[in-house]
Design a protein around this motif. Structure first.
Motif, PDB file in Angstrom:
ATOM      1  N   ALA A 210       0.428  -1.933   0.262  1.00 43.68           N
ATOM      2  CA  ALA A 210       0.328  -0.298   0.273  1.00 43.68           C
ATOM      3  C   ALA A 210       0.716   1.504  -0.247  1.00 43.68           C
ATOM      4  O   ALA A 210       0.417   2.105  -0.384  1.00 43.68           O
ATOM      5  CB  ALA A 210      -1.025   0.089   1.110  1.00 43.68           C
ATOM      6  N   PHE A 211       2.581   1.144   0.795  1.00 44.33           N
ATOM      7  CA  PHE A 211       2.613   2.522   0.966  1.00 44.33           C
ATOM      8  C   PHE A 211       4.174   2.289   0.590  1.00 44.33           C
ATOM      9  O   PHE A 211       4.694   0.934   1.033  1.00 44.33           O
ATOM     10  CB  PHE A 211       2.781   2.994   2.514  1.00 44.33           C
ATOM     11  CG  PHE A 211       1.763   3.186   2.804  1.00 44.33           C
ATOM     12  CD1 PHE A 211       0.604   4.723   2.314  1.00 44.33           C
ATOM     13  CD2 PHE A 211       0.846   2.309   3.245  1.00 44.33           C
ATOM     14  CE1 PHE A 211      -1.190   4.289   3.124  1.00 44.33           C
ATOM     15  CE2 PHE A 211      -1.030   2.633   3.944  1.00 44.33           C
ATOM     16  CZ  PHE A 211      -1.282   3.152   3.118  1.00 44.33           C
ATOM     17  N   GLY A 212       4.937   2.976   0.056  1.00 44.73           N
ATOM     18  CA  GLY A 212       6.293   3.069  -0.748  1.00 44.73           C
ATOM     19  C   GLY A 212       6.967   4.730   0.019  1.00 44.73           C
ATOM     20  O   GLY A 212       6.241   6.073   0.045  1.00 44.73           O
ATOM     21  N   THR A 233       0.715   4.143  -2.352  1.00 43.30           N
ATOM     22  CA  THR A 233       1.234   5.765  -2.232  1.00 43.30           C
ATOM     23  C   THR A 233       2.718   5.751  -1.536  1.00 43.30           C
ATOM     24  O   THR A 233       3.359   4.552  -0.925  1.00 43.30           O
ATOM     25  CB  THR A 233       0.192   6.543  -0.912  1.00 43.30           C
ATOM     26  OG1 THR A 233      -0.753   6.786  -1.223  1.00 43.30           O
ATOM     27  CG2 THR A 233       1.009   8.018  -0.238  1.00 43.30           C
ATOM     28  N   LEU A 234       3.305   6.866  -2.441  1.00 44.50           N
ATOM     29  CA  LEU A 234       4.725   7.109  -2.596  1.00 44.50           C
ATOM     30  C   LEU A 234       5.246   8.054  -1.547  1.00 44.50           C
ATOM     31  O   LEU A 234       4.601   8.935  -2.281  1.00 44.50           O
ATOM     32  CB  LEU A 234       5.398   6.972  -3.780  1.00 44.50           C
ATOM     33  CG  LEU A 234       6.328   7.640  -3.982  1.00 44.50           C
ATOM     34  CD1 LEU A 234       7.534   6.217  -3.411  1.00 44.50           C
ATOM     35  CD2 LEU A 234       6.862   7.127  -5.049  1.00 44.50           C
ATOM     36  N   GLN A 256      -2.043   4.095 -10.714  1.00 39.59           N
ATOM     37  CA  GLN A 256      -2.991   4.951 -10.006  1.00 39.59           C
ATOM     38  C   GLN A 256      -2.613   5.529  -8.787  1.00 39.59           C
ATOM     39  O   GLN A 256      -3.352   5.188  -7.565  1.00 39.59           O
ATOM     40  CB  GLN A 256      -4.856   4.765  -9.563  1.00 39.59           C
ATOM     41  CG  GLN A 256      -5.564   4.488 -11.335  1.00 39.59           C
ATOM     42  CD  GLN A 256      -5.997   5.732 -12.024  1.00 39.59           C
ATOM     43  OE1 GLN A 256      -6.607   6.244 -11.365  1.00 39.59           O
ATOM     44  NE2 GLN A 256      -5.319   5.818 -13.015  1.00 39.59           N
ATOM     45  N   ALA A 257      -1.243   5.579  -8.562  1.00 42.86           N
ATOM     46  CA  ALA A 257      -0.745   6.144  -7.602  1.00 42.86           C
ATOM     47  C   ALA A 257      -0.336   7.500  -7.281  1.00 42.86           C
ATOM     48  O   ALA A 257      -0.996   8.531  -7.761  1.00 42.86           O
ATOM     49  CB  ALA A 257       0.583   5.610  -7.916  1.00 42.86           C
ATOM     50  N   THR A 258      -0.577   7.349  -6.481  1.00 43.89           N
ATOM     51  CA  THR A 258      -0.091   9.035  -5.208  1.00 43.89           C
ATOM     52  C   THR A 258       1.853   9.145  -4.934  1.00 43.89           C
ATOM     53  O   THR A 258       1.865   8.568  -4.858  1.00 43.89           O
ATOM     54  CB  THR A 258      -1.132   8.517  -3.927  1.00 43.89           C
ATOM     55  OG1 THR A 258      -2.699   8.846  -4.319  1.00 43.89           O
ATOM     56  CG2 THR A 258      -1.161  10.654  -3.553  1.00 43.89           C
TER      57      THR A 258
END
Length: 325
Positions: A210-212, A233-234, A256-258
């Motif tokens: 989910a997160f980077g 999300t990055l 569809q990354a943020t």
């Protein structure tokens, strides 16, 4: 009093000098602290070079975090007492024998916490736990981070584990994997291995990431983004290797990354007092019980600041370098 100052911007080991400055007096709502220990952070060194988001007027003081003992109270201060140990993480000019700080921003230190741990409690650990709060990561979620063998990387792995959050770390050399495993941090992959992506897939079991967290920049930011699942999300946390993030537009579009930025000092300024207090309480608990470790790489007198900076810049260093005055 003795203080570390610089008349020009440049490499800290070259421009920092010990100078004599007047001992400051606390104003209303302030206290004067006698500094016990103060850590060297990358943002302190970037500020001295003139490359950080904050650029002081010259000649400039230095340092931002410290453990101190309350030495004098300003008018209206009732929640602290002379002789009390407190930690501060946002007091510019902390590399000095004495510093004046706003009483409301100081963290009382319990007896269970050592001087060495208390001196580095605020900036890096609090930024790390604030980052977890910022992400909204919940039990069972997966986070992937680079610079996993850095101070923040180690703390994020430990705090995540304590909360039931899965943290997978990327390092750039195989020796870094062994270093982290010696500290009990298992989910680590070295990107100098040809099959590192296969190793990541095996560790996560194909779970949604989910997160980077990118603390390196350059192509490493793209590596982290490439591992995220749809809607991931990055977060840009730092830029140790490059000020430019090299990310694939296809990963941003099709996942569809943020992409967000995280600057701890800004996040902390907008945090409500109840959340801030709860997070500090958790930090102290984690350090006291040993689930969060804050190692020290060395302690140097301010007069030996050039040696201290060189020690802080040593590759593979484990733990913070601390200054005494």
């Amino acid at each position: 009093m003795r203080a570390l100052t610089h008349d020009t911007f440049g490499e800290p080991e070259q421009v920092l000098t010990v100078s004599e400055r007047p001992t400051p007096e606390p104003g209303p709502g302030q206290v004067r602290l006698k500094i016990v220990l103060s850590p060297i952070h990358n943002h302190d060194l970037w500020t001295i070079r003139g490359t950080y988001g904050f650029k002081p007027e010259l000649p400039a003081a230095s340092g931002t975090e410290a453990l101190g003992v309350v030495d004098a109270l300003g008018e209206g201060v009732e929640n602290l007492t002379v002789g009390q140990r407190v930690a501060t993480g946002g007091t510019f000019g902390a590399w000095a024998e004495y510093v004046v700080a706003n009483a409301a921003g100081l963290i009382p230190v319990p007896e269970s916490l050592s001087d060495e741990s208390a001196a580095q409690l605020v900036s890096m650990p609090f930024s790390t736990i604030s980052l977890l709060q910022f992400l909204g990561a919940e039990k069972g979620d997966w986070i992937v981070q680079n610079a996993a063998n850095g101070a923040v990387g180690r703390m994020l792995a430990q705090l995540g584990a304590a909360r039931g959050v899965n943290v997978l770390g990327l390092v750039r050399r195989a020796a870094g994997v062994d270093e982290l495993r010696e500290q009990g941090i298992e989910n680590v992959v070295s990107t100098d291995q040809d099959d590192w992506r296969d190793q990541v897939a095996k560790l996560t079991g194909g779970a949604h990431v989910a997160f980077g967290i990118d603390s390196v920049g350059g192509s490493s930011a793209g590596d982290v983004l490439s591992l995220l699942g749809e809607g991931g999300t990055l977060v840009a946390f730092g830029a140790m290797n490059s000020p430019t993030m090299e990310i694939a537009s296809g990963d941003v579009i099709f996942k569809q990354a943020t992409v967000k930025g995280f600057w701890g000092s800004k996040v902390i300024q907008t945090m409500d007092a109840a959340t801030r207090g709860a997070l500090f309480g958790e930090l102290i608990q984690r350090v006291t019980e040993g689930t969060l470790t804050l190692p020290v790489a060395g302690v140097f007198d301010a007069a030996d600041v050039a040696d201290a900076v060189r020690a802080s810049n040593t590759a593979g260093r484990v733990g913070k370098v601390l200054l005494t005055f």
